[in-house]
Design a protein around this motif. Sequence first.
Motif, PDB file in Angstrom:
ATOM      1  N   LEU A 347       0.825  -1.203   0.000  1.00  0.00           N
ATOM      2  CA  LEU A 347       0.000   0.000   0.000  1.00  0.00           C
ATOM      3  C   LEU A 347       0.862   1.257   0.000  1.00  0.00           C
ATOM      4  N   ASP A 348       0.283   2.326  -0.499  1.00  0.00           N
ATOM      5  CA  ASP A 348       0.973   3.613  -0.619  1.00  0.00           C
ATOM      6  C   ASP A 348       0.876   4.379   0.702  1.00  0.00           C
ATOM      7  N   TRP A 349       2.008   4.659   1.322  1.00  0.00           N
ATOM      8  CA  TRP A 349       2.055   5.365   2.604  1.00  0.00           C
ATOM      9  C   TRP A 349       2.377   6.850   2.435  1.00  0.00           C
ATOM     10  N   SER A 350       2.347   7.375   1.213  1.00  0.00           N
ATOM     11  CA  SER A 350       2.796   8.752   0.988  1.00  0.00           C
ATOM     12  C   SER A 350       1.906   9.777   1.696  1.00  0.00           C
ATOM     13  N   ASP A 351       0.587   9.554   1.724  1.00  0.00           N
ATOM     14  CA  ASP A 351      -0.301  10.492   2.419  1.00  0.00           C
ATOM     15  C   ASP A 351      -0.012  10.507   3.914  1.00  0.00           C
ATOM     16  N   PHE A 352       0.245   9.331   4.469  1.00  0.00           N
ATOM     17  CA  PHE A 352       0.588   9.245   5.890  1.00  0.00           C
ATOM     18  C   PHE A 352       1.882   9.991   6.169  1.00  0.00           C
ATOM     19  N   VAL A 353       2.874   9.765   5.320  1.00  0.00           N
ATOM     20  CA  VAL A 353       4.174  10.428   5.504  1.00  0.00           C
ATOM     21  C   VAL A 353       4.022  11.945   5.425  1.00  0.00           C
ATOM     22  N   ALA A 354       3.256  12.418   4.448  1.00  0.00           N
ATOM     23  CA  ALA A 354       3.045  13.866   4.309  1.00  0.00           C
ATOM     24  C   ALA A 354       2.351  14.445   5.541  1.00  0.00           C
ATOM     25  N   ALA A 355       1.384  13.712   6.075  1.00  0.00           N
ATOM     26  CA  ALA A 355       0.681  14.181   7.272  1.00  0.00           C
ATOM     27  C   ALA A 355       1.616  14.218   8.469  1.00  0.00           C
ATOM     28  N   MET A 356       2.505  13.246   8.566  1.00  0.00           N
ATOM     29  CA  MET A 356       3.443  13.209   9.697  1.00  0.00           C
ATOM     30  C   MET A 356       4.468  14.336   9.613  1.00  0.00           C
ATOM     31  N   GLN A 357       4.758  14.796   8.401  1.00  0.00           N
ATOM     32  CA  GLN A 357       5.645  15.960   8.267  1.00  0.00           C
ATOM     33  C   GLN A 357       5.032  17.203   8.907  1.00  0.00           C
ATOM     34  N   GLN A 358       3.714  17.283   8.863  1.00  0.00           N
ATOM     35  CA  GLN A 358       3.024  18.459   9.385  1.00  0.00           C
ATOM     36  C   GLN A 358       2.639  18.304  10.853  1.00  0.00           C
ATOM     37  N   HIS A 359       2.142  17.124  11.227  1.00  0.00           N
ATOM     38  CA  HIS A 359       1.632  16.934  12.591  1.00  0.00           C
ATOM     39  C   HIS A 359       1.994  15.529  13.069  1.00  0.00           C
ATOM     40  N   ALA A 360       3.250  15.329  13.421  1.00  0.00           N
ATOM     41  CA  ALA A 360       3.681  14.024  13.918  1.00  0.00           C
ATOM     42  C   ALA A 360       3.295  13.872  15.384  1.00  0.00           C
ATOM     43  N   ILE A 364       6.526   7.667  16.648  1.00  0.00           N
ATOM     44  CA  ILE A 364       6.033   6.627  15.746  1.00  0.00           C
ATOM     45  C   ILE A 364       6.973   5.441  15.876  1.00  0.00           C
ATOM     46  N   ILE A 365       6.409   4.273  16.162  1.00  0.00           N
ATOM     47  CA  ILE A 365       7.210   3.052  16.222  1.00  0.00           C
ATOM     48  C   ILE A 365       6.785   2.163  15.063  1.00  0.00           C
ATOM     49  N   ALA A 366       7.700   1.933  14.131  1.00  0.00           N
ATOM     50  CA  ALA A 366       7.422   1.102  12.965  1.00  0.00           C
ATOM     51  C   ALA A 366       7.918  -0.313  13.228  1.00  0.00           C
ATOM     52  N   GLN A 367       7.054  -1.299  12.981  1.00  0.00           N
ATOM     53  CA  GLN A 367       7.403  -2.699  13.240  1.00  0.00           C
ATOM     54  C   GLN A 367       6.799  -3.578  12.157  1.00  0.00           C
ATOM     55  N   GLY A 368       7.128  -4.855  12.196  1.00  0.00           N
ATOM     56  CA  GLY A 368       6.548  -5.791  11.245  1.00  0.00           C
ATOM     57  C   GLY A 368       7.271  -5.817   9.912  1.00  0.00           C
ATOM     58  N   THR A 369       6.724  -6.582   8.986  1.00  0.00           N
ATOM     59  CA  THR A 369       7.371  -6.785   7.697  1.00  0.00           C
ATOM     60  C   THR A 369       7.566  -5.483   6.928  1.00  0.00           C
ATOM     61  N   ASN A 370       6.548  -4.618   6.938  1.00  0.00           N
ATOM     62  CA  ASN A 370       6.689  -3.368   6.185  1.00  0.00           C
ATOM     63  C   ASN A 370       7.186  -2.220   7.053  1.00  0.00           C
ATOM     64  N   GLY A 371       7.561  -2.512   8.312  1.00  0.00           N
ATOM     65  CA  GLY A 371       8.103  -1.474   9.183  1.00  0.00           C
ATOM     66  C   GLY A 371       9.309  -0.757   8.596  1.00  0.00           C
ATOM     67  N   PRO A 372      10.301  -1.493   8.053  1.00  0.00           N
ATOM     68  CA  PRO A 372      11.455  -0.815   7.467  1.00  0.00           C
ATOM     69  C   PRO A 372      11.084   0.115   6.308  1.00  0.00           C
ATOM     70  N   ARG A 373      10.124  -0.294   5.484  1.00  0.00           N
ATOM     71  CA  ARG A 373       9.714   0.558   4.357  1.00  0.00           C
ATOM     72  C   ARG A 373       9.046   1.840   4.860  1.00  0.00           C
ATOM     73  N   ILE A 374       8.185   1.707   5.865  1.00  0.00           N
ATOM     74  CA  ILE A 374       7.525   2.883   6.438  1.00  0.00           C
ATOM     75  C   ILE A 374       8.560   3.801   7.080  1.00  0.00           C
ATOM     76  N   ALA A 375       9.466   3.220   7.862  1.00  0.00           N
ATOM     77  CA  ALA A 375      10.481   4.021   8.556  1.00  0.00           C
ATOM     78  C   ALA A 375      11.384   4.745   7.566  1.00  0.00           C
ATOM     79  N   LYS A 376      11.760   4.064   6.495  1.00  0.00           N
ATOM     80  CA  LYS A 376      12.619   4.685   5.481  1.00  0.00           C
ATOM     81  C   LYS A 376      11.930   5.901   4.862  1.00  0.00           C
ATOM     82  N   ALA A 377      10.651   5.752   4.519  1.00  0.00           N
ATOM     83  CA  ALA A 377       9.911   6.868   3.920  1.00  0.00           C
ATOM     84  C   ALA A 377       9.789   8.037   4.889  1.00  0.00           C
ATOM     85  N   LEU A 378       9.568   7.753   6.150  1.00  0.00           N
ATOM     86  CA  LEU A 378       9.454   8.816   7.151  1.00  0.00           C
ATOM     87  C   LEU A 378      10.786   9.528   7.345  1.00  0.00           C
ATOM     88  N   ARG A 379      11.876   8.768   7.424  1.00  0.00           N
ATOM     89  CA  ARG A 379      13.199   9.388   7.596  1.00  0.00           C
ATOM     90  C   ARG A 379      13.546  10.274   6.403  1.00  0.00           C
TER      91      ARG A 379
END
Length: 451
Positions: A347-360, A364-379
């Motif tokens: 799934l596309d996490w870009s909207d989530f990432v954009a929202a976290m840039q404004q109001h984190a 945020i604790i990223a875990q699980g199989t897609n945790g690294p992908r989510i964390a990379k996008a946020l960083r």
Amino acid sequence: MRIADLAGKRVAVWGFGREGRAAITAIRARLPQLSLTLFCSEGEVSSAGVFDATLQVRGEEPDAIALSAFDVVVKSPGISAYKPALLAASEAGVRITSGTSLWFAERPDARVVAVTGTKGKSTTTALIAHLARSLGVRTALAGNIGMPMLELLDAQADLWAIELSSFQTGEAGPVELGVITSLYEEHLDWHGSRERYLEDKLKLAQVSRTLLVNATQPSLLEKTAVHPRRILFGQTEGWHVARGFIRRGAKAVFDVSRLQAPGEHNALNACAALESLEAMGFDALAAAPSLGSFRPLPHRLQPLGAQGGHEWINDSISTTPQATLAALVSLPGRTVTVIVGGHDRGLDWSDFVAAMQQHAPHLIIAQGTNGPRIAKALREAGVTALRETSSLDAAVALAREQAPPGSTVLLSPGAPSFDQFHDYAERGRHFAELAGFDSHAIVGIEGLGVA
């Protein structure tokens, strides 16, 4: 196809979950002498034999050749209709059906309001049943929400509130009212693509005499514009949320703060339920006060309570990034540590990432199989309030250590559970246990069946 039409045919049931067992039971009740073959996992073979000793049980996933030995295959919803074996068998003349299709064929005169949507469908369906019952209407609550419709094959009800997943919308028969609560991408592994997922969800519109959709979603409005009897919720002319109230036009009807289920999205679900009742000819204004007695469904922004100096909220049902955003928005003014991640469906996490840039949130604790992908996008987006762990156990331990006293720890993964758990309910119960609560206190959904 009705169950009686299976007489004299070679019939297989694929899947031995609750839907599969309901199909076997319903077929046996109508056609006790019919020979049935069950395809299930190896681990289910012995329990299947105990369930029905007359079954021909095969502990395997069938290929096209195996399926082509039958005239009819009754598949469970979790088995993708786009599996190559099913497609090939269908091409060879095998009839593919389901418990959903069989129920609609058996009950063509039932008054049905069928609800689907990426998020909000369970709560909206349960709200419809709750509110209808408050008016004294004998109402059935069934479907994807937790009770296969075939379990209620012979039950009588004046109104059927049925939840349909995207796996089932293409199997439904004509319904008096179809409701689409929201539309985002999900279940891409089952449907094969985002476009096909959307197409399958919108199949409900094709069988709905009247279609109710969410006016706050422009893309949904566009995709359903051609329906000849479309009505809307979430617009000022009808049931909508504004200035802290659920309103019917200009009339303030119900104070949102009195809802036990938090968040504006749940208030919008209530609007969908009220508009549904109105469309079906019931007195929605008279039912509205009963919103206050509706209890949130388990694993859906479910407050677990205080433990270890923190408030804990179980939103394990959250399987899309949009659902996680809605959960965070529903907790204004709180210091929140949110746990995200799980099975990766692409799934596309870009909207989530954009929202976290404004109001984190606080963390945020990223875990699980897609945790690294989510964390990379946020960083990469510059979000620094971020930690990464491999599992839910480690994430809860880290949250307990990092969350300030008096703050909130929220499990809202935005992803399915299958990397670590059987389903979202098992994940939610495990989260509760890790937080220090009795997971047995998390009961199933109230009100299933007829009441």
